[in-house]
Design an enzyme around this catalytic site. Structure first.
Site, short mmCIF file in Angstrom:
data_model
loop_
_atom_site.label_atom_id
_atom_site.label_comp_id
_atom_site.label_asym_id
_atom_site.label_seq_id
_atom_site.Cartn_x
_atom_site.Cartn_y
_atom_site.Cartn_z
N GLN A 1 -18.05 -9.63 3.18
CA GLN A 1 -18.03 -9.08 1.82
C GLN A 1 -19.24 -8.23 1.45
O GLN A 1 -19.09 -7.19 0.82
CB GLN A 1 -17.84 -10.20 0.80
CG GLN A 1 -16.43 -10.22 0.26
CD GLN A 1 -16.12 -11.44 -0.58
OE1 GLN A 1 -16.95 -12.33 -0.73
NE2 GLN A 1 -14.93 -11.49 -1.10
N TYR B 1 -3.15 -9.08 1.39
CA TYR B 1 -2.65 -7.77 0.95
C TYR B 1 -1.18 -7.85 0.57
O TYR B 1 -0.50 -8.81 0.89
CB TYR B 1 -2.80 -6.74 2.08
CG TYR B 1 -4.22 -6.31 2.33
CD1 TYR B 1 -4.82 -5.38 1.49
CD2 TYR B 1 -4.95 -6.84 3.37
CE1 TYR B 1 -6.13 -4.98 1.71
CE2 TYR B 1 -6.26 -6.44 3.60
CZ TYR B 1 -6.84 -5.51 2.76
OH TYR B 1 -8.13 -5.12 2.97
N SER C 1 -14.48 -2.13 -1.15
CA SER C 1 -14.54 -2.84 -2.44
C SER C 1 -15.58 -2.20 -3.36
O SER C 1 -15.31 -1.99 -4.54
CB SER C 1 -14.90 -4.31 -2.24
OG SER C 1 -13.81 -4.99 -1.67
N ARG D 1 -11.52 -7.97 5.93
CA ARG D 1 -11.74 -8.43 4.54
C ARG D 1 -11.93 -9.95 4.56
O ARG D 1 -11.10 -10.71 4.07
CB ARG D 1 -10.56 -8.05 3.65
CG ARG D 1 -10.19 -6.59 3.59
CD ARG D 1 -11.24 -5.63 3.20
NE ARG D 1 -11.49 -5.33 1.82
CZ ARG D 1 -10.76 -4.59 1.01
NH1 ARG D 1 -9.60 -4.14 1.39
NH2 ARG D 1 -11.16 -4.31 -0.22
N ASP E 1 -18.75 -4.61 2.42
CA ASP E 1 -17.42 -4.05 2.15
C ASP E 1 -17.48 -2.81 1.25
O ASP E 1 -17.46 -2.89 0.03
CB ASP E 1 -16.56 -5.16 1.51
CG ASP E 1 -15.11 -4.74 1.37
OD1 ASP E 1 -14.80 -3.55 1.58
OD2 ASP E 1 -14.29 -5.61 1.05
P1 NAD Z 1 -5.47 -2.17 -2.09
O1 NAD Z 1 -6.41 -1.07 -2.46
O2 NAD Z 1 -4.94 -2.24 -0.70
O3 NAD Z 1 -4.19 -2.12 -3.08
C1 NAD Z 1 -4.36 -2.14 -4.48
C2 NAD Z 1 -3.36 -3.08 -5.12
O4 NAD Z 1 -2.05 -2.53 -5.05
C3 NAD Z 1 -3.26 -4.47 -4.49
O5 NAD Z 1 -3.57 -5.44 -5.47
C4 NAD Z 1 -1.80 -4.56 -4.05
O6 NAD Z 1 -1.27 -5.87 -4.21
C5 NAD Z 1 -1.15 -3.59 -5.01
N1 NAD Z 1 0.19 -3.14 -4.62
C6 NAD Z 1 0.67 -2.84 -3.39
N2 NAD Z 1 1.95 -2.46 -3.47
C7 NAD Z 1 2.32 -2.52 -4.77
C8 NAD Z 1 3.51 -2.24 -5.49
N3 NAD Z 1 4.62 -1.83 -4.85
N4 NAD Z 1 3.50 -2.42 -6.82
C9 NAD Z 1 2.40 -2.82 -7.45
N5 NAD Z 1 1.23 -3.09 -6.85
C10 NAD Z 1 1.19 -2.95 -5.51
O7 NAD Z 1 -6.06 -3.58 -2.50
P2 NAD Z 1 -7.54 -4.16 -2.47
O8 NAD Z 1 -8.24 -3.82 -3.71
O9 NAD Z 1 -8.17 -3.79 -1.19
O10 NAD Z 1 -7.22 -5.73 -2.52
C11 NAD Z 1 -6.16 -6.30 -1.76
C12 NAD Z 1 -6.41 -7.80 -1.51
O11 NAD Z 1 -7.56 -7.97 -0.69
C13 NAD Z 1 -6.64 -8.62 -2.75
O12 NAD Z 1 -6.01 -9.88 -2.55
C14 NAD Z 1 -8.13 -8.79 -2.80
O13 NAD Z 1 -8.54 -9.97 -3.49
C15 NAD Z 1 -8.43 -8.93 -1.33
N6 NAD Z 1 -9.81 -8.55 -1.01
C16 NAD Z 1 -10.55 -9.40 -0.25
C17 NAD Z 1 -11.86 -9.08 0.08
C18 NAD Z 1 -12.70 -9.98 0.91
O14 NAD Z 1 -12.41 -11.16 1.01
N7 NAD Z 1 -13.73 -9.47 1.53
C19 NAD Z 1 -12.40 -7.88 -0.38
C20 NAD Z 1 -11.61 -7.02 -1.15
C21 NAD Z 1 -10.31 -7.37 -1.45
#
Ligand code: NAD
Length: 370
Positions: free
Chosen positions: A127, A229, A133, A122, A130
């Protein structure tokens, strides 16, 4: 370089790895495209559109699998499909590497280099590729529509001659890609939205979409890791979070849960006790169902009714919005192919910082788990 696109065979999978517009772009880059007849039908792209974009359409699945250097898929192949892959070829898709040991062994035996899209780093440079996403965006959107359709009330506030209707209260648990899209969609439908996440950074994102942040800082310290994460919570933190979520969930009409911690079962955040305390008519859409569910009572792929509360164990929602989900997946594939294509040939490098970590098999070797 020959690229193959088969028809997906998993039940209810309507998506396709490449849409005709992307096929056209790959043909311009010098690739030869072989598409299995009917591959795009579920996503409403017919064979003629693929031909018009420059692909050859084959009735033979074995040809799409075995006659190409790189096979682009959405779902992991079945054992029979894997056996059709070209010896020494390459495969890209959502391969679900954990829980696919037999498949990986079979791929290695055929000296196939397989790239699991789940393992894409990530990082900013990756991106455009991805798929987690892009598909989470679709899932978050559709979760709200599924939930809204199951509610006995409308989402927006309405002032009518037949009286005033108050807007639905929507509570989103987990504000990653899917959760943020759910917030945006619920707001567009006129819901009053609040959202919870254990990463403090999610607060600004939730507020920027017009949601109210249910701040966990009173009960747990920021749970964001250096990689962006959430970390798993301790037993004690978990109990406090469950209690906090329970208090907010009791006020909501629609609850969308999306919380995940990479590589682990989904955290159980909505207890059976919290469900019992909810208002009759409350709807929960559990987007984490495939990873075990955020609600204790979720059953993946099923809808559970208990005490007037409806719990929808949503699985593979992107496949139900197949046209746009495929279009986004296909753009991700284009970026990936551009990244691995050198002088018209496929060049897979274990040292590459984007594709290296995705290689679950490399020629004859299984490389997962590391
Ligand atoms: P994910 O699908 O792994 O999880 C979904 C959400 O659940 C996350 O926001 C996480 O913080 C939350 N979560 C985990 N445990 C929890 C709990 N006990 N209670 C409440 N919420 C909880 O997440 P995602 O959509 O893949 O995104 C995770 C991170 O990765 C974010 O910071 C996002 O900005 C980042 N991200 C970066 C890129 C990139 O740079 N290419 C792309 C996608 C996401």
């Amino acid at each position: 370089m020959k690229i193959g696109v088969p028809k997906e065979s998993v039940l209810h999978e309507q998506r396709v790895a490449l849409v005709p517009a992307t096929v056209g772009q790959l043909v311009k880059l010098g690739a030869e495209l072989l598409v299995e007849a009917g591959a795009g039908a579920g996503a409403r792209f017919d064979d003629e559109a693929y031909r018009a974009a420059g692909a050859r359409v084959t009735e033979q699945a074995a040809e799409a699998y075995g006659g190409t250097d790189l096979l682009l898929k959405v779902q992991r192949p079945s054992a029979q499909e894997a056996a059709m892959l070209k010896q020494g070829g390459a495969l890209v898709g959502l391969l679900q590497p954990s829980g696919s040991a037999d498949l990986l062994a079979a791929l290695a035996q055929r000296e196939v280099t397989a790239l699991a899209m789940e393992l894409l780093p990530r990082i900013t440079a990756a991106q455009p590729m991805d798929v987690l996403s892009s598909q989470a965006t679709v899932a978050g959107y559709k979760a709200v529509l599924v939930g809204a359709a199951a509610l006995g009330r409308m989402m927006p506030m309405m002032i009518t001659a037949a009286g005033t209707l108050i807007p639905a209260k929507v509570f989103v648990v987990g504000a990653g890609v899917a959760g943020l899209q759910a917030i945006a969609t619920a707001r567009r439908l006129g819901g009053v939205v609040s959202a919870f996440d254990v990463r403090a950074a999610a607060g600004d994102e939730i507020r920027s979409l017009g949601g109210r942040f249910v701040d966990p800082s009173q009960v747990v310290p920021d749970a964001q890791t250096a990689g962006g994460y959430a970390r798993p919570l301790t037993e004690e933190e978990q109990q406090k979070v469950v209690a906090l979520i329970g208090r907010h969930a009791g006020e909501a009409d629609l609850i969308i849960t999306t919380a995940q911690v990479p590589g682990r079962p989904a955290p159980k955040l909505i207890s059976a006790e919290a469900v019992a305390a909810m208002k009759p008519g409350t709807v929960i859409v559990d987007l984490a169902a495939e990873a075990g569910g955020n609600c204790e009572l979720t059953r993946p792929g099923e809808t559970v009714e208990t005490g007037g509360v409806t719990i929808i164990g949503a699985v593979n929602l992107p496949a139900t919005v197949a046209t746009h989900a495929s279009q986004m997946y296909s753009r991700n594939m284009l970026s990936l192919v551009q990244h691995v294509m050198k002088n018209g040939d496929l060049a897979l490098d274990l040292e590459d910082r984007i594709t290296g970590p995705m290689m679950v098999t490399y020629r004859g070797e299984v490389r997962y788990p590391r």
